[in-house]
Motif scaffolding. Sequence first.
Motif, PDB file in Angstrom:
ATOM      1  N   MET A   1       0.692  -1.048   0.103  1.00  0.00           N
ATOM      2  CA  MET A   1       0.064  -0.084   0.086  1.00  0.00           C
ATOM      3  C   MET A   1       0.919   1.275   0.234  1.00  0.00           C
ATOM      4  O   MET A   1       0.370   2.539  -0.407  1.00  0.00           O
ATOM      5  CB  MET A   1      -0.966  -0.033   1.326  1.00  0.00           C
ATOM      6  N   GLU A   2       2.228   1.065   0.380  1.00  0.00           N
ATOM      7  CA  GLU A   2       2.922   2.330   0.543  1.00  0.00           C
ATOM      8  C   GLU A   2       3.208   2.939  -0.857  1.00  0.00           C
ATOM      9  O   GLU A   2       3.047   4.329  -0.884  1.00  0.00           O
ATOM     10  CB  GLU A   2       4.261   1.850   1.084  1.00  0.00           C
ATOM     11  N   GLU A   3       3.086   2.240  -1.932  1.00  0.00           N
ATOM     12  CA  GLU A   3       3.410   3.105  -3.026  1.00  0.00           C
ATOM     13  C   GLU A   3       2.116   3.807  -3.457  1.00  0.00           C
ATOM     14  O   GLU A   3       2.232   4.841  -4.160  1.00  0.00           O
ATOM     15  CB  GLU A   3       3.477   1.913  -4.354  1.00  0.00           C
ATOM     16  N   GLU A   4       1.050   3.342  -3.144  1.00  0.00           N
ATOM     17  CA  GLU A   4      -0.189   4.320  -3.250  1.00  0.00           C
ATOM     18  C   GLU A   4      -0.201   5.455  -2.433  1.00  0.00           C
ATOM     19  O   GLU A   4      -1.082   6.502  -2.876  1.00  0.00           O
ATOM     20  CB  GLU A   4      -1.494   3.564  -3.059  1.00  0.00           C
ATOM     21  N   LEU A   5       0.460   5.585  -1.490  1.00  0.00           N
ATOM     22  CA  LEU A   5       0.605   6.758  -0.556  1.00  0.00           C
ATOM     23  C   LEU A   5       1.737   7.702  -0.884  1.00  0.00           C
ATOM     24  O   LEU A   5       1.919   8.559  -0.063  1.00  0.00           O
ATOM     25  CB  LEU A   5       0.528   6.415   1.077  1.00  0.00           C
ATOM     26  N   LYS A   6       2.266   7.465  -1.893  1.00  0.00           N
ATOM     27  CA  LYS A   6       3.664   8.396  -2.336  1.00  0.00           C
ATOM     28  C   LYS A   6       3.234   9.404  -3.426  1.00  0.00           C
ATOM     29  O   LYS A   6       2.530   8.926  -4.315  1.00  0.00           O
ATOM     30  CB  LYS A   6       4.712   7.464  -2.775  1.00  0.00           C
ATOM     31  N   CYS A   7       3.698  10.467  -3.314  1.00  0.00           N
ATOM     32  CA  CYS A   7       3.404  11.482  -4.493  1.00  0.00           C
ATOM     33  C   CYS A   7       4.433  10.975  -5.710  1.00  0.00           C
ATOM     34  O   CYS A   7       5.621  10.846  -5.454  1.00  0.00           O
ATOM     35  CB  CYS A   7       3.933  12.692  -3.672  1.00  0.00           C
ATOM     36  N   PRO A   8       3.679  11.478  -6.621  1.00  0.00           N
ATOM     37  CA  PRO A   8       4.514  10.927  -7.924  1.00  0.00           C
ATOM     38  C   PRO A   8       5.611  11.797  -8.399  1.00  0.00           C
ATOM     39  O   PRO A   8       6.682  11.730  -8.934  1.00  0.00           O
ATOM     40  CB  PRO A   8       3.418  10.939  -8.883  1.00  0.00           C
ATOM     41  N   VAL A   9       5.536  13.115  -7.562  1.00  0.00           N
ATOM     42  CA  VAL A   9       6.698  14.144  -7.814  1.00  0.00           C
ATOM     43  C   VAL A   9       7.920  13.885  -6.880  1.00  0.00           C
ATOM     44  O   VAL A   9       8.942  13.765  -7.389  1.00  0.00           O
ATOM     45  CB  VAL A   9       6.159  15.582  -7.814  1.00  0.00           C
ATOM     46  N   CYS A  10       7.501  14.065  -5.615  1.00  0.00           N
ATOM     47  CA  CYS A  10       8.668  14.077  -4.776  1.00  0.00           C
ATOM     48  C   CYS A  10       8.932  12.657  -4.231  1.00  0.00           C
ATOM     49  O   CYS A  10      10.089  12.435  -3.644  1.00  0.00           O
ATOM     50  CB  CYS A  10       8.215  15.004  -3.396  1.00  0.00           C
ATOM     51  N   GLY A  11       8.060  11.633  -4.470  1.00  0.00           N
ATOM     52  CA  GLY A  11       8.322  10.407  -4.139  1.00  0.00           C
ATOM     53  C   GLY A  11       8.254   9.991  -2.700  1.00  0.00           C
ATOM     54  O   GLY A  11       8.534   8.940  -2.131  1.00  0.00           O
ATOM     55  N   SER A  12       7.867  11.058  -1.946  1.00  0.00           N
ATOM     56  CA  SER A  12       7.596  10.683  -0.326  1.00  0.00           C
ATOM     57  C   SER A  12       5.997  10.597  -0.086  1.00  0.00           C
ATOM     58  O   SER A  12       5.149  10.755  -0.910  1.00  0.00           O
ATOM     59  CB  SER A  12       8.036  12.172   0.397  1.00  0.00           C
ATOM     60  N   PHE A  14       2.383  11.656   0.938  1.00  0.00           N
ATOM     61  CA  PHE A  14       1.498  12.786   0.472  1.00  0.00           C
ATOM     62  C   PHE A  14       1.492  13.612   1.765  1.00  0.00           C
ATOM     63  O   PHE A  14       1.230  13.159   3.026  1.00  0.00           O
ATOM     64  CB  PHE A  14       0.094  12.187  -0.038  1.00  0.00           C
ATOM     65  N   ARG A  15       1.709  14.667   1.298  1.00  0.00           N
ATOM     66  CA  ARG A  15       1.398  16.031   2.465  1.00  0.00           C
ATOM     67  C   ARG A  15       0.346  17.140   1.690  1.00  0.00           C
ATOM     68  O   ARG A  15       0.686  17.351   0.515  1.00  0.00           O
ATOM     69  CB  ARG A  15       2.739  16.568   2.602  1.00  0.00           C
ATOM     70  N   GLU A  16      -0.772  17.078   2.318  1.00  0.00           N
ATOM     71  CA  GLU A  16      -1.487  18.139   1.666  1.00  0.00           C
ATOM     72  C   GLU A  16      -2.061  17.629   0.379  1.00  0.00           C
ATOM     73  O   GLU A  16      -1.764  18.580  -0.483  1.00  0.00           O
ATOM     74  CB  GLU A  16      -1.203  19.604   1.809  1.00  0.00           C
ATOM     75  N   PRO A  17      -2.377  16.536   0.123  1.00  0.00           N
ATOM     76  CA  PRO A  17      -2.678  15.998  -1.138  1.00  0.00           C
ATOM     77  C   PRO A  17      -4.088  16.830  -1.835  1.00  0.00           C
ATOM     78  O   PRO A  17      -4.705  16.947  -1.122  1.00  0.00           O
ATOM     79  CB  PRO A  17      -2.915  14.582  -1.170  1.00  0.00           C
ATOM     80  N   ILE A  18      -3.954  17.003  -3.193  1.00  0.00           N
ATOM     81  CA  ILE A  18      -5.004  17.885  -3.652  1.00  0.00           C
ATOM     82  C   ILE A  18      -5.364  16.659  -5.006  1.00  0.00           C
ATOM     83  O   ILE A  18      -4.437  16.065  -5.348  1.00  0.00           O
ATOM     84  CB  ILE A  18      -4.836  19.068  -4.383  1.00  0.00           C
ATOM     85  N   VAL A  26      -1.714  14.791  -5.944  1.00  0.00           N
ATOM     86  CA  VAL A  26      -0.294  15.212  -5.801  1.00  0.00           C
ATOM     87  C   VAL A  26      -0.139  16.064  -4.835  1.00  0.00           C
ATOM     88  O   VAL A  26      -1.140  16.714  -4.105  1.00  0.00           O
ATOM     89  CB  VAL A  26       0.005  16.014  -7.074  1.00  0.00           C
ATOM     90  N   CYS A  27       0.913  16.285  -4.035  1.00  0.00           N
ATOM     91  CA  CYS A  27       1.124  17.194  -2.950  1.00  0.00           C
ATOM     92  C   CYS A  27       0.968  18.615  -3.086  1.00  0.00           C
ATOM     93  O   CYS A  27       1.291  19.060  -4.315  1.00  0.00           O
ATOM     94  CB  CYS A  27       2.601  16.967  -2.436  1.00  0.00           C
ATOM     95  N   LEU A  28       0.380  19.305  -2.597  1.00  0.00           N
ATOM     96  CA  LEU A  28       0.162  20.760  -2.751  1.00  0.00           C
ATOM     97  C   LEU A  28       1.415  21.497  -3.001  1.00  0.00           C
ATOM     98  O   LEU A  28       1.672  22.240  -3.984  1.00  0.00           O
ATOM     99  CB  LEU A  28      -0.737  21.610  -1.620  1.00  0.00           C
ATOM    100  N   PRO A  29       2.606  21.348  -2.153  1.00  0.00           N
ATOM    101  CA  PRO A  29       4.001  21.907  -2.512  1.00  0.00           C
ATOM    102  C   PRO A  29       4.354  21.577  -3.649  1.00  0.00           C
ATOM    103  O   PRO A  29       4.968  22.291  -4.598  1.00  0.00           O
ATOM    104  CB  PRO A  29       4.619  21.595  -1.346  1.00  0.00           C
ATOM    105  N   CYS A  30       4.095  20.115  -4.105  1.00  0.00           N
ATOM    106  CA  CYS A  30       4.509  19.786  -5.373  1.00  0.00           C
ATOM    107  C   CYS A  30       3.761  20.128  -6.431  1.00  0.00           C
ATOM    108  O   CYS A  30       4.432  20.393  -7.704  1.00  0.00           O
ATOM    109  CB  CYS A  30       4.702  18.203  -5.321  1.00  0.00           C
TER     110      CYS A  30
END
Length: 781
Positions: A1-12, A14-18, A26-30
């Motif tokens: 499941m961890e791959e589903e919870l990673k941002c495709p841009v930063c690879g970490s 998700f933080r504040e996903p939109i 994608v993360c809002l900062p990304c």
Amino acid sequence: MEEELKCPVCGSLFREPIILPCSHNVCLPCARTIAVQTPDGEQHLPQPLLHSRGSGLPTGAAPAPPLDHDPAPGQACSGGGASAAGGLGGGAGGGGDHADKLSLYSETDSGYGSYTPSLKSPNGVRVLPMVPAPPGSSAAAARGAACSSLSSSSSSSITCPQCHRSASLDHRGLRGFQRNRLLEAIVQRYQQGRGAVQGASAAAAVAICQLCDRTPPEPAATLCEQCDVLYCTACQLKCHPSRGPFAKHRLVQPPPPPAPTEAASASPGAAQGGPSGGGSCKSPGGTGAGAAGGSAGRKFPTCPEHEMENYSMYCVSCRTPVCYLCLEEGRHGKHEVKPLGAMWKQHKAQLSQALNGVSDKAKEAKEFLVQLKNILQQIQENGLDYEACLVAQCDALVDALTRQKAKLLTKVTKEREHKLKMVWDQINHCTLKLRQSTGLMEYCLEVIKENDPSGFLQISDALIKRVQVSQEQWVKGALEPKVSAEFELTLDSEPLLQAIHQLDFIQMKLPPVPLLQLEKCCTRNNSVTLAWRMPPFTHSPVDGYILELDDGDGGQFREVYVGKETLCTIDGLHFNSTYNARVKAFNSSGVGPYSKTVVLQTSDVAWFTFDPNSGHRDIILSNDNQTATCSSYDDRVVLGTAAFSKGVHYWELHVDRYDNHPDPAFGVARASVVKDMMLGKDDKAWAMYVDNNRSWFMHCNSHTNRTEGGVCKGATVGVLLDLNKHTLTFFINGQQQGPTAFSHVDGVFMPALSLNRNVQVTLHTGLEVPTNLGRPKLSGN
């Protein structure tokens, strides 16, 4: 499941996903790092001066540092925790509130910079480099540059890093995209469950005010569920009065402080949010509530367009939750909407149903992996067996060659000894003869030296004879060798060398069991179609297939097809019968095993038409070969496409035209029936011919069973063929015209009709035997 919870841009994680319009996250900062601004027209613009989303900073708020410097702890934009990398190209470094839309300006004539990505994320997605704050701008202006909308002469877009679809940003910028709070909660639970943040600093002991400018901030006294912001008493009176548009907001007690793992999972600096702008209803970054307990304190997500209202409905057209103001004032007023709770349950049920399918496929995949692992083991074992077999076969060839070499060497030795013996014998014989001749020559020379004539003459005759005899002993060939020094033995190794060079593996195994393709096997009327294939990864050659079918009564199988095709149709079977079929493959090594038996049920009733190939050339067919007439005044015969040999069958013929009282005939016939005279005049047909008053049964030109009642235009003639009892019965408009029997007659019968140009009939098939028709009584021919 961890791959589903990673941002495709930063690879970490998700933080504040939109949620992008393509449904990817994608993360809002990304998202800010991959947002691209394009000019609507070529014109010079001043240096970038972007304005904050809010009306300004609250009184007493500490100014933020420029974007090209790291902020002090707790001094993040709008309650976030972003560093200087949180600007353009640095979204992976912070989780705070930054620019909704960013422009790229240059100092060239157009005022716009080109999109030249220079950084690359862990997932291979290129991101924009960070844009430094304009020189000489204040910290507030720098923050405004990070949070403003674009000028009216430019537009911005964002491209999904996964599906590469682009979406334009409206005046709200990235805030126009919905925040995926569900994904945030899942990420938070995942972080807590795996214990990835052990040893991190613990959160504050109590919830603190997110808008307080005091140091340290005051403890929070209330939480606005709509704004999702914690207030102390002073900040609540100043920034969130209980009047005006805030009167409808619900203020509750702050939630309890999070557990250490929860607090540690929050972004650095999230506990002390920066001001979000005076009078603003909601923290733009949405991280303030995360510092005060995360998703535990959010019970009613608010509409991004009407920030004081909770979601209450679901727009089916736009596929998004909406509030009641969106229906009354917004663009969803004329859209189809449904209750939020009902759609929630419906979509949950749909997702569960889809997950069941994925679960079945996952189970199949696991079984397939087990199968592949078993194949790996079998390949390893079979490889060792084949290696041992190959070594044994090659060793056997080497041994056979060694034995043959010894035999050939023996032949060479014998030939050499024979030649040597012949030469030695010839040497010995020649040496003896030469010694005798030499002695005689020496004796004769001594005799010739004597001067006594009388003594010479006494022995001369005998001596001459001896010399002549000695000369005759050296006959022609006596001084030629009897054997040659050459060995006349030539070893022909070329065929063996070719055989060695052609030495390769051949499949000497029987073909495997064919697999019946049940989805392609079918029945139509009294014909069946079967299809099969060989199993995958089959290396045994197949020369052909043998298809076997039983008799429809559970009897013995018989071969019905032998060939290379993998699709076969068998016609002329019994109606309403159950057939068993099986197939096997064969090659030069023999015949392989049978496949599984497939059961095929032929049709209960017969669907057929008139056969244009079997009818007389004067017969004219129309209506998809269901309507027949004739171009001749003489009677002509046409047959049906069905062949009956078993069972009970019924069909009807409707008289469409009947002029001048002709005598059409209806019945059954063999395929070899005479086609240029009335049906029933030969021994290949059994028929009823009828006029406008009477009908007769006719076979072999014999008329029997005369019955009153004829046909006219619009009449219907029914034919009932009972091959179980060998009876043929006719009906005119439902009235029985008398049964006929043709006992002890077996074989294949086809529906038949004879008519001339004064009659036109239409065939109706696929009919069940009418229950209101009495069973016919047998009578003689």
